[in-house]
Scaffold this motif. Sequence first.
Motif, PDB file in Angstrom:
ATOM      1  N   ASN A  11       2.756  21.653  -3.416  1.00 53.22           N
ATOM      2  CA  ASN A  11       3.017  21.804  -4.851  1.00 53.22           C
ATOM      3  C   ASN A  11       3.500  20.472  -5.404  1.00 53.22           C
ATOM      4  O   ASN A  11       4.471  19.905  -4.914  1.00 53.22           O
ATOM      5  CB  ASN A  11       4.082  22.879  -5.099  1.00 53.22           C
ATOM      6  N   LEU A  12       2.804  19.956  -6.404  1.00 54.74           N
ATOM      7  CA  LEU A  12       3.163  18.695  -7.031  1.00 54.74           C
ATOM      8  C   LEU A  12       3.582  18.937  -8.472  1.00 54.74           C
ATOM      9  O   LEU A  12       3.061  19.847  -9.134  1.00 54.74           O
ATOM     10  CB  LEU A  12       1.980  17.722  -7.001  1.00 54.74           C
ATOM     11  N   SER A  13       4.471  18.110  -8.929  1.00 53.02           N
ATOM     12  CA  SER A  13       4.920  18.229 -10.323  1.00 53.02           C
ATOM     13  C   SER A  13       3.803  17.804 -11.277  1.00 53.02           C
ATOM     14  O   SER A  13       2.824  17.170 -10.879  1.00 53.02           O
ATOM     15  CB  SER A  13       6.159  17.371 -10.548  1.00 53.02           C
ATOM     16  N   GLU A  14       3.968  18.151 -12.532  1.00 53.62           N
ATOM     17  CA  GLU A  14       2.962  17.800 -13.543  1.00 53.62           C
ATOM     18  C   GLU A  14       2.862  16.290 -13.726  1.00 53.62           C
ATOM     19  O   GLU A  14       1.838  15.785 -14.171  1.00 53.62           O
ATOM     20  CB  GLU A  14       3.304  18.468 -14.876  1.00 53.62           C
ATOM     21  N   ILE A  15       3.906  15.569 -13.394  1.00 51.28           N
ATOM     22  CA  ILE A  15       3.894  14.112 -13.516  1.00 51.28           C
ATOM     23  C   ILE A  15       3.210  13.479 -12.310  1.00 51.28           C
ATOM     24  O   ILE A  15       2.440  12.529 -12.443  1.00 51.28           O
ATOM     25  CB  ILE A  15       5.340  13.580 -13.672  1.00 51.28           C
ATOM     26  N   LEU A  16       3.473  14.016 -11.124  1.00 50.83           N
ATOM     27  CA  LEU A  16       2.948  13.427  -9.898  1.00 50.83           C
ATOM     28  C   LEU A  16       1.448  13.683  -9.705  1.00 50.83           C
ATOM     29  O   LEU A  16       0.735  12.818  -9.186  1.00 50.83           O
ATOM     30  CB  LEU A  16       3.736  13.955  -8.696  1.00 50.83           C
ATOM     31  N   LEU A  20      -1.388  10.951  -8.614  1.00 47.59           N
ATOM     32  CA  LEU A  20      -2.157  11.106  -7.377  1.00 47.59           C
ATOM     33  C   LEU A  20      -3.648  11.040  -7.673  1.00 47.59           C
ATOM     34  O   LEU A  20      -4.402  10.376  -6.968  1.00 47.59           O
ATOM     35  CB  LEU A  20      -1.799  12.419  -6.687  1.00 47.59           C
ATOM     36  N   SER A  21      -4.072  11.715  -8.719  1.00 49.76           N
ATOM     37  CA  SER A  21      -5.502  11.705  -9.089  1.00 49.76           C
ATOM     38  C   SER A  21      -5.969  10.291  -9.392  1.00 49.76           C
ATOM     39  O   SER A  21      -7.069   9.891  -8.976  1.00 49.76           O
ATOM     40  CB  SER A  21      -5.738  12.612 -10.293  1.00 49.76           C
ATOM     41  N   ASP A  22      -5.153   9.507 -10.086  1.00 45.63           N
ATOM     42  CA  ASP A  22      -5.512   8.112 -10.395  1.00 45.63           C
ATOM     43  C   ASP A  22      -5.669   7.291  -9.119  1.00 45.63           C
ATOM     44  O   ASP A  22      -6.613   6.501  -8.984  1.00 45.63           O
ATOM     45  CB  ASP A  22      -4.462   7.471 -11.297  1.00 45.63           C
ATOM     46  N   VAL A  23      -4.760   7.475  -8.188  1.00 50.64           N
ATOM     47  CA  VAL A  23      -4.827   6.746  -6.916  1.00 50.64           C
ATOM     48  C   VAL A  23      -6.075   7.141  -6.144  1.00 50.64           C
ATOM     49  O   VAL A  23      -6.766   6.290  -5.569  1.00 50.64           O
ATOM     50  CB  VAL A  23      -3.556   6.988  -6.071  1.00 50.64           C
TER      51      VAL A  23
END
Length: 109
Positions: A11-16, A20-23
């Motif tokens: 589970n990732l936060s809305e910010i993370l 992650l998608s950009d990376v």
Amino acid sequence: MANVENRLVVNLSEILLPELSDVLVKDSKKKNSFAKNAILMYIEEQDKHEQMIKEMERGYREMASLNLEYSEFGFESYLNEINEYENQLSESEMPNDDNVSEKRRYFLC
């Protein structure tokens, strides 16, 4: 023996999640591959950290004997000075050379 893969849900936060998608886009990696690499890197870093701690403990143990030797050297020198001083004091209480019955009653400094 067959490779059995287990599923891992994170589970990732809305910010993370967008970060992650950009990376992943930038590195052209899939989430699965990225997660495996991240876990492997974490395990390797933990192993390095544990190894470093063991090496530091070994180094401190090795230095302990050297530190003890250095501290005893100073203490030994101090004791030698005290013994020499006490010898001088005891010599000052020896009988006087001129008059055998009298003792010298002064300190040599």
